[in-house]
Design an enzyme around this catalytic site. Structure first.
Site, PDB file in Angstrom:
ATOM      1  N   ASP A 168     -15.806   6.451  20.141  1.00  0.00           N
ATOM      2  CA  ASP A 168     -16.957   7.220  19.630  1.00  0.00           C
ATOM      3  C   ASP A 168     -16.745   8.655  20.083  1.00  0.00           C
ATOM      4  O   ASP A 168     -16.521   8.897  21.273  1.00  0.00           O
ATOM      5  CB  ASP A 168     -18.267   6.644  20.231  1.00  0.00           C
ATOM      6  CG  ASP A 168     -19.498   7.132  19.481  1.00  0.00           C
ATOM      7  OD1 ASP A 168     -19.607   8.352  19.273  1.00  0.00           O
ATOM      8  OD2 ASP A 168     -20.330   6.290  19.104  1.00  0.00           O
ATOM      9  N   THR A 227     -18.934  -3.236   8.023  1.00  0.00           N
ATOM     10  CA  THR A 227     -20.324  -3.382   7.563  1.00  0.00           C
ATOM     11  C   THR A 227     -21.023  -2.027   7.581  1.00  0.00           C
ATOM     12  O   THR A 227     -22.250  -1.962   7.541  1.00  0.00           O
ATOM     13  CB  THR A 227     -21.123  -4.362   8.468  1.00  0.00           C
ATOM     14  OG1 THR A 227     -21.029  -3.893   9.812  1.00  0.00           O
ATOM     15  CG2 THR A 227     -20.613  -5.786   8.372  1.00  0.00           C
ATOM     16  N   ARG A 229     -19.871   1.727   5.949  1.00  0.00           N
ATOM     17  CA  ARG A 229     -19.829   2.327   4.625  1.00  0.00           C
ATOM     18  C   ARG A 229     -18.415   2.203   4.062  1.00  0.00           C
ATOM     19  O   ARG A 229     -17.435   2.401   4.785  1.00  0.00           O
ATOM     20  CB  ARG A 229     -20.207   3.820   4.683  1.00  0.00           C
ATOM     21  CG  ARG A 229     -21.684   4.083   4.842  1.00  0.00           C
ATOM     22  CD  ARG A 229     -22.470   3.698   3.579  1.00  0.00           C
ATOM     23  NE  ARG A 229     -23.893   3.941   3.715  1.00  0.00           N
ATOM     24  CZ  ARG A 229     -24.775   3.054   4.165  1.00  0.00           C
ATOM     25  NH1 ARG A 229     -24.374   1.849   4.536  1.00  0.00           N
ATOM     26  NH2 ARG A 229     -26.059   3.355   4.224  1.00  0.00           N
ATOM     27  N   ASP A 253     -18.559  -5.765   3.897  1.00  0.00           N
ATOM     28  CA  ASP A 253     -19.894  -5.836   3.291  1.00  0.00           C
ATOM     29  C   ASP A 253     -20.125  -4.632   2.387  1.00  0.00           C
ATOM     30  O   ASP A 253     -21.112  -4.570   1.675  1.00  0.00           O
ATOM     31  CB  ASP A 253     -20.969  -5.885   4.380  1.00  0.00           C
ATOM     32  CG  ASP A 253     -22.365  -6.087   3.799  1.00  0.00           C
ATOM     33  OD1 ASP A 253     -22.523  -7.040   2.997  1.00  0.00           O
ATOM     34  OD2 ASP A 253     -23.270  -5.304   4.118  1.00  0.00           O
ATOM     35  N   GLU A 258     -19.508   2.488  -3.468  1.00  0.00           N
ATOM     36  CA  GLU A 258     -20.925   2.568  -3.138  1.00  0.00           C
ATOM     37  C   GLU A 258     -21.303   3.876  -2.468  1.00  0.00           C
ATOM     38  O   GLU A 258     -22.369   3.963  -1.873  1.00  0.00           O
ATOM     39  CB  GLU A 258     -21.303   1.441  -2.187  1.00  0.00           C
ATOM     40  CG  GLU A 258     -21.192   0.079  -2.776  1.00  0.00           C
ATOM     41  CD  GLU A 258     -21.650  -0.931  -1.736  1.00  0.00           C
ATOM     42  OE1 GLU A 258     -22.642  -1.609  -1.995  1.00  0.00           O
ATOM     43  OE2 GLU A 258     -21.038  -0.989  -0.674  1.00  0.00           O
TER      44      GLU A 258
END
Ligand code: NAI
Length: 331
Positions: A168, A227, A229, A253, A258
């Site tokens: 991160d 899950t 983007r 997912d 999208e």
């Protein structure tokens, strides 16, 4: 208080009606507009397809509070609300454990060959030959993004006795000690994780975060779970990595097409399907048909409890405003 509520499904209407008995509530299935906003409404409850504009607020000039049943609020003219002293609240969290659970649903479906196992038994053959899986225990999980969802995934992984590496750019101080994982650089994570799972936002910095370059040194045979983007992964690069065996399987997912989705609840709305040919594009996506890829239809957030949490927070937001102590405000 007179409240106008927009875009609710029947069960949501019933849920809100039962809990807002002390108010005069009008439910309007359509999206908000100047033609259907009651002139005497004092509060509006909307979802993202309802544009809360100056024009609407001019018609409903008694409105003092707007609650959106979403995290984002760019469908609301915040300046216009400020000018009119209208308080606006949103729903900051609702699906952290829900998405984390779906992440493990995808992973376990892969690790224990659940799909072929079920298909075999339904086909009348009760025989485990060729269906051997592998344990999560002892496998290293690489978590990209240690925000609300990432940290739930880490907690669950630790209970499976998996060592966890995380990347991160804004590491959370003390979280690594608290949950028992190590922050590392992205390249190190990819090279050393048996499973890589994505839980960071999609933006210009994270577009194709996983690409041909870094999938070339991902740990041999790693599993990729997404899950978050679709645009975080270059689908063509993932397909190449699958074909070359560098990635052994993927559980997705979300897919690249999208990109227009701002937040999850959007995909459940009848208005969503009016948006071009996304459905067809997604269905045709080549990854869907790959034998070592499983795809779910952007369903990670879609649990009864998560959707109820959206309504519960909206009700709390309303009560907070009525008490004179607004919460989850965005203006
Ligand atoms: P969050 O905002 O709590 O956490 C995101 C974390 O990613 C933060 O710690 C941030 O520092 C980190 N981050 C930012 N840039 C990064 C980078 N380049 N590399 C690695 N980490 C980075 O967000 P939350 O709630 O945990 O959601 C994560 C993702 O999951 C979001 O993209 C969201 O859209 C997606 N999501 C998907 C759902 C679904 O149904 N499939 C449902 C809800 C969220």
């Amino acid at each position: 208080m007179k409240i106008a509520v927009y875009e609710c499904e029947d069960w949501q209407e019933e849920y809100l009606r039962d809990r807002l008995e002390e108010h005069e509530v009008v439910f309007i299935h359509d999206t908000l507009s100047v033609t259907n906003v009651p002139a005497d409404a004092e509060a509006l409850i909307v979802f993202i397809w309802s544009q809360v504009t100056k024009e609407v607020l001019d018609v409903a000039s008694n409105v003092r509070f707007v609650a959106t049943m979403s995290t984002g609020f760019d469908h609301i003219d915040i300046e216009a609300c400020k000018e009119r002293n209208i308080v606006v609240s949103s729903v900051p969290f609702y699906g952290e454990n829900t998405v984390a659970e779906h992440t493990f649903a995808l992973l376990l479906t892969i690790s224990r060959n659940i799909l072929p196992s079920v298909q075999r038994v339904k086909g009348g053959t009760f025989n485990p030959q060729g269906l051997r899986g592998w344990d999560l225990k002892g496998k290293t999980l690489g978590v990209i993004g240690t925000g609300s969802i990432g940290r739930h995934v880490i907690k669950m992984a630790r209970s499976f006795e998996m060592p966890v590496l995380a990347f991160d750019p804004f590491p959370k101080e003390g979280l690594d000690n608290e949950l028992g994982f190590s922050y590392v650089g992205l390249d190190h994570l990819l090279a050393h994780s048996d499973i890589v799972t994505l839980h960071c936002p999609y933006n210009e910095h994270t577009h194709h975060l996983l690409n041909d370059h870094n999938l070339s040194f991902i740990k041999q045979g790693a599993v990729v779970i997404n899950t978050a983007r679709g645009g975080l992964i270059d689908s063509a690069a993932l397909l190449r990595a699958l074909q070359e065996g560098r990635v052994s399987a993927a559980g997705l997912d979300v897919l690249e097409e999208e990109a227009s989705i701002r937040e999850e609840y959007q995909v459940l709305s009848p208005h969503f399907h009016q948006q071009g040919n996304l459905h067809r594009v997604v269905l045709e996506h080549v990854l869907i048909h790959h034998p070592r890829v499983i795809v779910t239809p952007h369903n990670a957030f879609n649990s009864i409890e998560a959707l109820e949490r959206i309504l519960d927070t909206t009700i709390e937001n309303l009560h907070g405003f009525v008490r004179g102590q607004p919460i989850n405000t965005v203006n």
